[in-house]
Design a protein around this motif. Structure first.
Motif, PDB file in Angstrom:
ATOM      1  N   ARG A  79       0.755 -60.367  -8.140  1.00  0.00           N
ATOM      2  CA  ARG A  79       1.614 -61.175  -7.026  1.00  0.00           C
ATOM      3  C   ARG A  79       1.804 -60.312  -5.842  1.00  0.00           C
ATOM      4  O   ARG A  79       1.747 -60.604  -4.615  1.00  0.00           O
ATOM      5  CB  ARG A  79       3.018 -61.178  -7.819  1.00  0.00           C
ATOM      6  CG  ARG A  79       4.076 -61.927  -6.700  1.00  0.00           C
ATOM      7  CD  ARG A  79       5.392 -62.099  -7.345  1.00  0.00           C
ATOM      8  NE  ARG A  79       5.488 -63.086  -8.670  1.00  0.00           N
ATOM      9  CZ  ARG A  79       5.332 -62.373  -9.927  1.00  0.00           C
ATOM     10  NH1 ARG A  79       5.821 -61.165 -10.183  1.00  0.00           N
ATOM     11  NH2 ARG A  79       5.080 -63.412 -10.914  1.00  0.00           N
ATOM     12  N   ASP A  96       3.058 -58.589 -12.130  1.00  0.00           N
ATOM     13  CA  ASP A  96       3.479 -58.232 -10.680  1.00  0.00           C
ATOM     14  C   ASP A  96       2.442 -57.585  -9.808  1.00  0.00           C
ATOM     15  O   ASP A  96       2.412 -57.850  -8.624  1.00  0.00           O
ATOM     16  CB  ASP A  96       4.297 -57.119 -11.111  1.00  0.00           C
ATOM     17  CG  ASP A  96       5.498 -56.767 -10.202  1.00  0.00           C
ATOM     18  OD1 ASP A  96       5.673 -57.549  -9.671  1.00  0.00           O
ATOM     19  OD2 ASP A  96       5.811 -55.526  -9.907  1.00  0.00           O
ATOM     20  N   THR A 156       0.545 -66.703 -11.206  1.00  0.00           N
ATOM     21  CA  THR A 156      -0.009 -65.341 -11.670  1.00  0.00           C
ATOM     22  C   THR A 156      -0.779 -65.469 -13.074  1.00  0.00           C
ATOM     23  O   THR A 156      -1.621 -64.813 -13.353  1.00  0.00           O
ATOM     24  CB  THR A 156       0.976 -64.313 -11.499  1.00  0.00           C
ATOM     25  OG1 THR A 156       2.054 -64.841 -12.251  1.00  0.00           O
ATOM     26  CG2 THR A 156       1.220 -64.038 -10.150  1.00  0.00           C
TER      27      THR A 156
END
Lengths: 359, 359
Positions: free
Chosen positions: A256, A253, A297
């Motif tokens: 990103r 996360d 990612t």
């Protein structure tokens, strides 16, 4: 804690609903957010700060101050999610997204996304105002000396965390510069936005409310800075390599979102420095992919891993943990431990959890 | 007042800059916003509340609380401008627009508009946190009894104004319903978002800090509600018919923004009710044009004027003014005026200015 939060906030809820009954659903959403989640780290550190002073059992007012800390955190999360444009929080839609989602279903007019942001902004303000109410109510209940000793700590904490959030904003918007400076900036954001506000100041606040002596306060704050920074470094690792099923956030996360963490800054510095991990192609790929829409990612995480940054961050966490553990056993001028016993046991447990957690 | 604001905020500024020197420009922008403008209505009503109690000359702590009120207002304005997407404030760019404008010039990365909104959000939070700091600091300086008496008033005020802002958000997004209900909603927003927070509660706060008796508090609050509502009704008229050179806002600004004021709700009700002012075409034109891009605000203002709403609002302001003036002369059980003399003179002057102003 959940029940305490509802009890403490009942009359404040009543005052909002007295303005207009239609405000009940939004107010209840805020209260449910505070009551329903989080690790309750700040209340636990607050309690340890009190116990470390050895003044005696916790007074009821301390619980009220603890709810105030959770409300302060609610404000920070609601407003951070608006600033970071985060769609999720604790595995569910973030507040501004959830309210935006209900906008259409309720047949309301105007731009639903902006309605959600506006509501989250005002609910965050309400949480911040209530946090102050509860700090004052709780510390007044403990006594006038507690208010006088704790107010400067409470005030410093709020200004510091907002300073840290503003610094995060500036650092994130600054053009990529020297990777070494980027690491220092990431560490400063970590220090003020997380470490001071999550560990050091809650410990300090509890100690101040208890009328702790300066030796005790110094030891608690030193412990708090170490644990707070270690906590955030563990967060950085989980944000890239954590298990989504445990963290409640999508894998990778932070990559990103292009978050400027100490971990990523360390990886960039290592890839750029011409040493063993030097990898100009990996560096270019990482810098282009961070925060870019549709970036791979998994590939970015592999580049960060190959840079050796995760091992270095792990060593740093281990060193901070050792330093914190040593502080717990500090002896005062009289040869006796500076921190009272029940607090030391709990702090040892919190130290282990902060440095060793998976979510 | 400007100098007092800078003195009172100097050490808080220092604490933000201690986090990082690069935060100085944004912090100074907030301080300049507070120091540089506004009518200082809340500090004046606060002072009148103190004087009305007849306790004695103003203590220094009252000035600190006054700065706190101005900071609370700064938070409300910064966040309101984000919610209303207002480009201007006090004849200059609003804070989020000004910061967005500097984003490109400073060579920063990312979306400049979102950067401006994020900075305004955090600076508003800082203003709210500092407002609480100063309320506590100022009232502690007056004395422990002042804190105990004034804290519930301060807390109610903050919750009420945020409740009013949330209500404004809901009412603005609600589908157009019965014009009579719309007028009641607009009046409720006026009551909580403006009247209580601008006049009633600052008067009440000053009286509570001075240890005023209940008769004095009741009279001040009654006066405050009348004047606060009259003040906002005057604002509604100025927002449609005001002179841009005096108000600092574009002509017909409220119509362009589609603001749901009491004035507009009254016009809609009159145009719809089938009476003398009934004008179905004007009503349809008004409802379609409110808040619509490119609407002819001069034509919309003419429709509002023809509805007779401005005269009715003027009569309402006049009635509220008479009621407030009568309250000023209330005699207590002992036959003497409830409000002490220097306060009554100043309140008479503030009443005149609130109801009769042009900007």
């Amino acid at each position: 804690m959940d029940r305490l939060i509802e009890i403490v906030l009942a009359d404040r809820r009543g005052r909002v609903v007295a303005v207009d009954e239609r405000l009940a659903p939004l107010t209840d959403r805020l209260i449910a957010f505070v009551a329903g989640g989080g690790k309750r780290l700040r209340p636990r550190f607050l309690r340890c700060g009190w116990l470390a002073a050895g003044t005696g059992p916790e007074p009821a007012g301390l619980g009220t101050v603890a709810v105030g800390l959770e409300l302060l955190q609610a404000c920070a999360l609601l407003h951070d999610d608006v600033i970071d444009r985060s769609d999720t929080r604790r595995g569910a839609p973030s507040t501004h997204r959830a309210v935006a989602g209900e906008h259409a279903a309720a047949g309301l007019l105007g731009d639903g996304d902006h309605f959600g942001v506006s509501a989250a902004l005002l609910l965050g303000d309400l949480a911040l105002a209530w946090a102050d109410d509860l700090f004052l109510e709780g510390s007044l209940a403990i006594g006038p000396a507690a208010v006088a000793a704790a107010a400067p700590v409470w005030q410093a904490m709020r200004t510091e965390v907002l300073g840290g959030q503003l610094l995060d904003l500036l650092v994130t918007a600054a053009p990529e510069g020297d990777p070494g400076l980027a690491a220092a900036d990431a560490m400063a954001v970590n220090r003020w936005k997380t470490a001071a506000y999550t560990v050091e100041r809650p410990l300090h606040l509890g100690a101040a409310l208890a009328g702790a002596d300066p030796e005790c306060v110094v030891a608690l704050r030193r412990f708090g800075v170490d644990v707070g920074i270690a906590f955030q470094l563990r967060d950085d690792l989980l944000g890239v390599f954590g298990d989504p099923a445990v963290t409640g956030k999508p894998a990778g996360d932070d990559l990103r979102e292009g978050k400027r963490t100490v971990l990523v800054a360390d990886a960039r510095a290592a890839l750029a420095n011409g040493g063993v991990a030097s990898d100009p192609d990996g560096l270019a790929e990482l810098e282009a992919g961070l925060g870019a829409a549709g970036a791979d990612t998994e590939r970015l995480a592999a580049i960060v891993h190959a840079s050796g940054a995760p091992q270095r961050i792990e060593s740093q966490i281990a060193r901070l943990g050792e330093s914190a553990a040593a502080t717990l056993d500090t002896a005062g001028a009289d040869g006796r431990p500076v921190l009272a016993e029940p607090a030391r046991d709990e702090l040892r447990e919190l130290l282990r959890r902060a440095t060793d957690r998976r979510a």
